[in-house]
Structure formats: structure tokens, C-alpha cells
Design a protein around this motif. Structure first.
Motif, short mmCIF file in Angstrom:
data_model
loop_
_atom_site.label_atom_id
_atom_site.label_comp_id
_atom_site.label_asym_id
_atom_site.label_seq_id
_atom_site.Cartn_x
_atom_site.Cartn_y
_atom_site.Cartn_z
N UNK A 149 63.24 49.71 -4.86
CA UNK A 149 64.42 50.50 -4.50
C UNK A 149 64.03 51.96 -4.26
N UNK A 150 63.19 52.51 -5.11
CA UNK A 150 62.77 53.90 -4.92
C UNK A 150 61.90 54.06 -3.67
N UNK A 151 61.06 53.09 -3.38
CA UNK A 151 60.26 53.14 -2.15
C UNK A 151 61.18 53.11 -0.93
N UNK A 152 62.19 52.26 -0.96
CA UNK A 152 63.14 52.20 0.15
C UNK A 152 63.91 53.51 0.26
N UNK A 153 64.28 54.09 -0.87
CA UNK A 153 64.99 55.38 -0.87
C UNK A 153 64.13 56.45 -0.19
N UNK A 154 62.85 56.47 -0.49
CA UNK A 154 61.95 57.45 0.13
C UNK A 154 61.92 57.26 1.65
N UNK A 155 61.89 56.00 2.10
CA UNK A 155 61.94 55.75 3.54
C UNK A 155 63.24 56.26 4.15
N UNK A 173 71.52 49.87 -2.70
CA UNK A 173 70.77 50.53 -1.63
C UNK A 173 69.79 49.56 -0.97
N UNK A 174 69.03 48.84 -1.77
CA UNK A 174 68.12 47.80 -1.28
C UNK A 174 68.92 46.50 -1.28
N UNK A 175 69.43 46.12 -0.13
CA UNK A 175 70.43 45.06 -0.01
C UNK A 175 70.08 43.75 -0.72
N UNK A 176 68.85 43.24 -0.64
CA UNK A 176 68.58 41.98 -1.35
C UNK A 176 68.77 42.07 -2.86
N UNK A 177 68.90 43.28 -3.38
CA UNK A 177 69.15 43.47 -4.81
C UNK A 177 70.53 43.01 -5.25
N UNK A 178 71.40 42.61 -4.31
CA UNK A 178 72.73 42.13 -4.72
C UNK A 178 72.59 40.95 -5.68
N UNK A 179 71.57 40.13 -5.49
CA UNK A 179 71.39 39.00 -6.39
C UNK A 179 71.04 39.47 -7.79
N UNK A 180 70.27 40.56 -7.88
CA UNK A 180 69.90 41.09 -9.19
C UNK A 180 71.10 41.73 -9.88
N UNK A 181 72.04 42.29 -9.11
CA UNK A 181 73.26 42.80 -9.73
C UNK A 181 74.00 41.68 -10.45
N UNK A 182 74.12 40.54 -9.80
CA UNK A 182 74.76 39.40 -10.44
C UNK A 182 73.96 38.94 -11.66
N UNK A 227 85.91 41.18 -5.45
CA UNK A 227 84.97 40.89 -4.37
C UNK A 227 83.67 41.63 -4.62
N UNK A 228 82.87 41.11 -5.48
CA UNK A 228 81.64 41.77 -5.91
C UNK A 228 80.48 41.18 -5.12
N UNK A 229 80.27 41.70 -3.90
CA UNK A 229 79.12 41.30 -3.12
C UNK A 229 79.31 40.09 -2.23
#
Length: 181
Positions: free
Chosen positions: A69-75, A114-123, A168-170
Motif C-alpha cells: 500500500x505504501x509503495x502504491x501511495x508513493x507511485x 487505496x490499493x484496490x485488491x486490499x478490499x478482501x483484506x478489509x473483510x 454496502x461495504x465493498x
């Protein structure tokens, strides 16, 4: 036959081709994984001390997710600097790192980190928190069920400014607006 393909510009998806046409099993596959994961955790971890359960889950999920996520934020920061808005995504970064659901700045109709595939980790982290509370009370299945039922009731009964975040969470589930219509 299964293989990886690209839809749009950059969304990877597992796609199956058969004589009967084309089928995308990405989302159902993730949902099946959630069910299996919940079943395994329920039976393998229910007797763990809550601290051991929490530490193991955090060590397994957080470091790599935070790094990516932080690497993506830097980009993304490069384009924000060019646009003259260097701190525009900082609240989204903080919410993402803390697994707090929020509307994505790039796609404001979606509740994504921010890093979209992380939606699964939110769940997954939400499930871990609920299950951890259940372990602390000595009855993980009962407490987790009660918490989830209470959250659904809160989403239905409370007059919230933006009920979509509760209902509607994700994913495209029924919103209170649709349910009332």
C-alpha cells in the motif's frame, strides 16, 4: 482451461473458457474462499488465546499489505505532486493502512482501500476482529453472530448520513435506499 487474462487496463481476473462460453469466477471464488477460511478458523483457532490469535493474524496480513500500500501511495504521490496536491491521498492512505472502509478517491462510488485488491483484506481483518472478540468471551460463534446481527440491525434502524457505508461495504449489496424504495 483456466488462465490469467486482463480486463480493461489492469484488472487481473481468473477466467475459464469452455464450449459453453466465457465465465468469470473471480468474485464468487473470493466469496467461497471467505466461507472456507471462516470455517477453518472457527475450528482451528477457537481455543487459541485471543492475544495469540490476534498476533498471528496481524503478522500474516499486515506487513506485506502495508508495504504494498505504501509503495502504491508513493507511485500515486508522483502524480499528486505534479497536480499540486501532494497530501490529497493521505487520509485515504491512513484509512487503508488501518483497514477502515472508505470511498476510493479514484472511483468514488466504490468502498475500496487505496490499493484496490486490499478490499478482501478489509473483510478478512473485520472477520478477525469479530472472531477475536468472540474468543475473548469464550464463545466465538455465538458472539460473532450477535455482533453481525447487531450491525445489520444498526444499518436498518439508524438514521445515518450515508447508510451505504453500513450496508454496502465493498460490494454491490442492497442499500437502504433500494430497500426503502
Amino acid at each position: 482451461m483456466a488462465h490469467r487474462c486482463r480486463r480493461g487496463a489492469s484488472t487481473p481476473s481468473v477466467t475459464f473458457f469452455s464450449p459453453f462460453g466465457h465465465a468469470d469466477f473471480g468474485r464468487p471464488g473470493v466469496l467461497i474462499f471467505f466461507v472456507i477460511s471462516g470455517f477453518v478458523i472457527m475450528h482451528a483457532c477457537r481455543d487459541e488465546p485471543v492475544r495469540t490469535f490476534a498476533v498471528r493474524r496481524i503478522i500474516r496480513v499486515v506487513p506485506l499489505y502495508w508495504l504494498m500500500t505504501q509503495a502504491f501511495y508513493v507511485l500515486m504521490l508522483r502524480s499528486d505532486l505534479a497536480a499540486g496536491t501532494p497530501l490529497a491521498r493521505l487520509p485515504e492512505l491512513v484509512a487503508s493502512l488501518l483497514f477502515i472502509p472508505h470511498y476510493h478517491q479514484g472511483v468514488p462510488t466504490e468502498i475500496w482501500p487505496l490499493l484496490v485488491p486490499g478490499w478482501t483484506l478489509n473483510y478478512e481483518m473485520f472477520f478477525f476482529a469479530v472472531f477475536g472478540i468472540g474468543i475473548a468471551f469464550g464463545r466465538p460463534a455465538h458472539v460473532a453472530g450477535a455482533i453481525l446481527l447487531a450491525l445489520v440491525a444498526a444499518g436498518v434502524l439508524l438514521d445515518l448520513q450515508d447508510a451505504r457505508l453500513v450496508t454496502r461495504y465493498g460490494q454491490k449489496l442492497v442499500t437502504l435506499d433500494q430497500a426503502a424504495a
